[in-house]
Design an enzyme around this catalytic site. Structure first.
Site, PDB file in Angstrom:
ATOM      1  N   ASN A  29    -131.215  63.599  65.697  1.00 44.23           N
ATOM      2  CA  ASN A  29    -130.149  62.943  66.446  1.00 44.23           C
ATOM      3  C   ASN A  29    -129.866  63.792  67.690  1.00 44.23           C
ATOM      4  O   ASN A  29    -130.512  64.833  67.903  1.00 44.23           O
ATOM      5  CB  ASN A  29    -128.895  62.728  65.590  1.00 44.23           C
ATOM      6  CG  ASN A  29    -128.328  64.032  65.027  1.00 44.23           C
ATOM      7  OD1 ASN A  29    -128.413  65.097  65.654  1.00 44.23           O
ATOM      8  ND2 ASN A  29    -127.729  63.967  63.849  1.00 44.23           N
ATOM      9  N   ASP A  34    -130.257  58.538  56.602  1.00 43.91           N
ATOM     10  CA  ASP A  34    -131.164  58.357  55.469  1.00 43.91           C
ATOM     11  C   ASP A  34    -131.811  56.979  55.513  1.00 43.91           C
ATOM     12  O   ASP A  34    -132.989  56.810  55.191  1.00 43.91           O
ATOM     13  CB  ASP A  34    -130.401  58.519  54.153  1.00 43.91           C
ATOM     14  CG  ASP A  34    -129.878  59.929  53.948  1.00 43.91           C
ATOM     15  OD1 ASP A  34    -130.330  60.848  54.668  1.00 43.91           O
ATOM     16  OD2 ASP A  34    -129.017  60.128  53.067  1.00 43.91           O
TER      17      ASP A  34
END
Length: 332
Positions: free
Chosen positions: A205, A278
């Site tokens: 990220n 996830d």
């Protein structure tokens, strides 16, 4: 991609076996109510109403893979403690194999216990260590990995900096997968960020990209040159086939063979962002295993990550809902 092709792709998910190596954990929750402070210290007294234990870390990725129809193969190290017993029981309850789980008396099972009252988290208690696994554990882990690799179509590295993965193990596991022609996808953390050379897909990220490369740059909306320079640097250092960067409210970015794809976030009612990463890595792994383009992979993962953000708590993605949204969005 035509609707019938999307349907076929989702059906093909059912044929895949996904090896997930990394840090598994138990996410424990204690819900209660608090009406007064303790006379012993200025802290609230919580009267317990209910408790719950959930699979976390790499085990939650396994739940997402399972929810998408594929077969997860977990490979990790846990303790010979009550937390380890609990984790194995949770795997059994969810019909997940524990064949690749190594138990060790030298390290505890990671358990994160959250104390909540009146909809607020009051306290989190983490039982864990972050030291690297020892030589014996490493030997057992790699043996389990080798056994599972013979059955895998793709490998996910799910790194939470808890010590199961280190630079040497990562290099060895990627090399062995490459020898078999098995793609590797990575959900990195800070400590081993630059250890994943030659992986197939690398998914940080924005925060992880800044910390991992030790670079300062703005978000793509305010500092696109700085952001793209960081991605270029990442390609130079790790040489992955694809970089997929999740950008939170800015959506997702993918780069493959010099081609850049920016996709905006879908407008949703965000309830909880927990577990979105996830879901994204799970969808990305299945798309990579089936040879999908980076642009399509990013688009489908972006949809899936947004869907789970509408749910409270860490929950796996709903396959039929994801298919419906992909069809409505006209993904191709």
């Amino acid at each position: 991609m035509p609707v019938d092709s999307l349907q076929t792709l989702f059906e093909n998910f059912n044929n895949l076996r996904v090896l997930i190596i990394g840090d598994v954990m138990v996410d424990a929750y204690v819900w209660g109510r608090s009406t007064r402070l303790s006379p012993e210290a200025p802290v609230p007294i919580v009267h317990v109403a209910r408790t719950e234990q959930r699979l976390g870390g790499a085990a939650n990725v396994a739940l997402n893979v399972q929810a998408l129809g594929a077969t997860p193969l977990l490979c990790a190290v846990i303790g010979t403690d009550a937390g380890g017993d609990q984790l194995l029981q949770l795997l059994q309850e969810r019909q997940l194999s524990s064949a690749g789980i190594i138990r060790s008396a030298h390290r505890p099972t990671t358990v994160k216990q959250r104390i909540l009252a009146h909809g607020q988290q009051l306290l989190r208690i983490d039982s864990e260590i972050e030291t690297d696994i020892n030589a014996e554990e490493r030997t057992q882990l790699l043996a389990a990995y080798d056994d599972l690799l013979t059955r895998a179509d793709v490998v996910i590295f799910e790194d939470y900096d808890k010590g199961v993965l280190n630079e040497a193990i990562i290099a060895e596991c990627i090399a062995r997968a490459r020898q078999r022609g098995i793609p590797t996808v990575v959900d990195p953390k800070k400590k081993n960020f630059l250890a994943y050379r030659y992986c197939t897909l690398f998914k940080p990220n924005l925060k992880e990209l800044r910390e991992g490369l030790k670079l300062e740059f703005g978000d793509p909306n305010s500092d696109r040159p700085g952001f793209e320079a960081a991605v270029t640097r990442l390609h130079e250092v790790l040489e992955p086939e694809t970089v997929l960067v999740t950008l939170s409210e800015y959506g997702v970015f993918a780069q493959q063979n010099g081609t850049k794809t920016y996709l905006p976030a879908h407008l949703r009612t965000i309830s909880d962002v927990s577990g979105a990463g996830d879901t994204v890595i799970s969808i990305a792994a299945l798309c990579v295993a089936l040879g999908q383009s980076a642009a399509f992979t990013a688009a489908l993962a972006n949809l899936g990550g947004g869907l789970v953000c509408e749910q409270v708590g860490v929950v796996p993605v709903e396959k039929l809902l994801l298919l419906q949204e992909a069809q409505e969005a006209g993904l191709k």
